[in-house]
Design a protein around this motif. Structure first.
Motif, short mmCIF file in Angstrom:
data_model
loop_
_atom_site.label_atom_id
_atom_site.label_comp_id
_atom_site.label_asym_id
_atom_site.label_seq_id
_atom_site.Cartn_x
_atom_site.Cartn_y
_atom_site.Cartn_z
N PHE A 8 103.62 45.45 -16.57
CA PHE A 8 102.36 45.30 -16.91
C PHE A 8 101.30 45.88 -15.98
O PHE A 8 101.51 46.59 -14.97
N THR A 9 99.95 45.88 -16.47
CA THR A 9 98.84 46.41 -15.62
C THR A 9 98.03 45.09 -15.27
O THR A 9 97.93 44.18 -16.07
N ARG A 10 97.15 45.53 -14.43
CA ARG A 10 96.25 44.51 -13.72
C ARG A 10 95.05 45.07 -13.80
O ARG A 10 94.76 46.39 -13.27
N ARG A 11 93.91 44.68 -14.46
CA ARG A 11 92.36 45.04 -14.54
C ARG A 11 91.51 44.29 -13.66
O ARG A 11 91.86 42.79 -13.88
N ASP A 12 90.55 44.45 -12.90
CA ASP A 12 89.51 43.73 -12.51
C ASP A 12 88.57 43.65 -13.53
O ASP A 12 87.88 44.50 -13.74
N VAL A 13 88.26 42.53 -13.79
CA VAL A 13 87.28 42.26 -15.06
C VAL A 13 86.34 40.86 -14.87
O VAL A 13 86.63 40.22 -13.38
N SER A 14 85.25 40.82 -15.25
CA SER A 14 84.36 39.67 -14.93
C SER A 14 83.74 39.31 -16.43
O SER A 14 83.84 40.05 -17.37
N PHE A 15 83.30 37.99 -16.35
CA PHE A 15 82.62 37.41 -17.73
C PHE A 15 81.44 36.48 -16.94
O PHE A 15 81.57 36.04 -16.17
N ARG A 16 80.53 36.28 -18.25
CA ARG A 16 79.14 35.70 -17.78
C ARG A 16 79.55 34.22 -18.04
O ARG A 16 80.33 33.77 -18.83
N SER A 17 79.10 33.69 -16.77
CA SER A 17 79.10 31.98 -17.16
C SER A 17 77.88 31.38 -16.44
O SER A 17 77.64 31.85 -15.31
N GLY A 18 77.26 30.58 -17.41
CA GLY A 18 75.93 30.27 -16.77
C GLY A 18 74.99 31.33 -16.46
O GLY A 18 74.58 32.04 -17.24
N GLU A 19 74.48 31.06 -15.02
CA GLU A 19 73.39 32.05 -14.69
C GLU A 19 73.96 33.34 -14.11
O GLU A 19 73.22 34.02 -13.57
N THR A 20 75.18 33.35 -13.87
CA THR A 20 76.04 34.24 -13.21
C THR A 20 77.20 34.81 -13.85
O THR A 20 77.53 34.87 -15.07
N PHE A 21 78.46 35.08 -13.04
CA PHE A 21 79.58 35.57 -13.50
C PHE A 21 80.78 35.07 -12.62
O PHE A 21 80.73 34.49 -11.60
N CYS A 22 81.91 35.02 -13.48
CA CYS A 22 83.18 34.71 -12.80
C CYS A 22 83.98 36.07 -12.67
O CYS A 22 84.37 36.66 -13.81
N SER A 23 84.51 36.34 -11.54
CA SER A 23 85.62 37.40 -11.23
C SER A 23 86.99 37.06 -11.80
O SER A 23 87.20 35.93 -11.75
N ALA A 24 87.50 38.06 -12.32
CA ALA A 24 89.02 37.73 -12.63
C ALA A 24 89.66 38.91 -12.86
O ALA A 24 89.50 39.95 -12.68
#
Length: 309
Positions: A8-24
């Motif tokens: 498997f591979t792992r990517r650092d991503v983020s997505f918008r939530s409310g007024e800011t973002f969540c890292s994932a």
């Protein structure tokens, strides 16, 4: 013969939530075109580095993509003030995470499951109850009833925290910085959790080089006490697996088992381990094996979606 685990591979991503973002982190099994995906969210004050990678690696090894995220205001996710916990905002983070994976071109947005542990296990029940399109859900050592968990703290502990809550509510009213309370402490000390295994349990989950930020804004305590996601179990339409500790010191197992039994397609597995034992050693191995079997059974029983989002 057992199948060789996928790389498997792992990517650092983020997505918008409310007024800011969540890292994932987005884990993708190599060689699987548009795999099904599981969204993972952690417990009270925890971040994804506290062993969500271990679960993700096992699920990805079975051919299932994962998105393990950190709530807003914690870890490397956005938002200010820091360490600001809110049930409403965390549930919105879950909704944003689901929207992210459903629209992602590298996974099958029609085959989505969720996984939550501890406080996140309570969220998993709540989220699954309002997302009937989910294929499956897992709720590990779940927080199901705030009143029951508060009672486990004891009257003396509750009274010692009350003044801190009042000061933080005043701080919010007058626009001052939050007044903090420890997430975990030793028995007899004021904190959200002071069972004998709470503080050692949190510290055991921290990877080398990452410090445990042991505090949250005290204003969340009334919200936690009033949060009873276990009551939503009867409304969960997808299959849901409850992994419950028989000796849980944080989330009373009797209440959890009673509520879990109301889920129309629920399965309950009991474990002879403490609340924090699920993440490490032989107890982790047993739980993650049961969970992988459950996810594989449901996610790969579904036809591959032709939708792009």
């Amino acid at each position: 013969m057992a199948q060789t685990p996928y790389e498997f591979t792992r990517r650092d991503v983020s997505f918008r939530s409310g007024e800011t973002f969540c890292s994932a982190w987005l884990y993708l099994p190599v060689g699987v075109e548009r795999p099904p995906v599981v969204v993972l969210g952690h417990g009270l004050g925890a971040v994804r580095e506290m062993r969500l990678d271990a679960y993700s690696e096992r699920f990805a090894g079975a051919g299932i993509a994962t998105l393990a995220f950190t709530y807003r205001y914690f870890g490397d996710s956005g938002g200010a003030p820091r360490q600001l916990m809110s049930v409403r905002r965390q549930l919105a983070d879950w909704d944003a995470a689901l929207a992210f994976v459903k629209a992602h071109p590298d996974v099958d947005g029609g085959r989505v499951a969720i996984w939550g542990s501890s406080f996140g296990g309570g969220h998993a029940i709540q989220v699954a109850s309002r997302h009937p399109e989910l294929v499956a859900a897992i709720s590990q050592c779940p927080f199901t009833d705030g009143f029951e968990s508060a009672a486990a703290l004891g009257m003396r502990g509750s009274l010692r925290i009350t003044p801190v809550v009042m000061r933080d509510l005043a701080a919010r009213l007058f626009g001052r910085p939050p007044v903090m309370v420890p997430i975990a402490a030793l028995p007899g000390q004021p904190a959200l959790m002071n069972a004998h295994d709470a503080l050692p349990g949190y510290l055991a989950l921290m990877p080398k080089g990452l410090a445990f930020v042991n505090r949250v804004a005290a204003r969340v305590i009334p919200e936690i006490v009033g949060y009873r996601p276990g009551r939503r179990a009867a409304r969960v339409k997808p299959p849901i697996l409850f992994c419950v500790s028989r000796t849980d010191t944080v989330t009373p197992p009797e209440r959890t088992i009673a509520m879990a039994g109301r889920a129309p397609r629920g399965e309950i597995k009991l474990y002879d381990c403490g609340h924090f034992d699920f993440y490490l050693g032989e107890h982790f191995e047993r739980a993650v094996s049961d969970q992988t079997t459950f996810l594989t059974r449901h996610l790969f029983a579904q036809p591959v979606s032709t939708l792009k989002g």
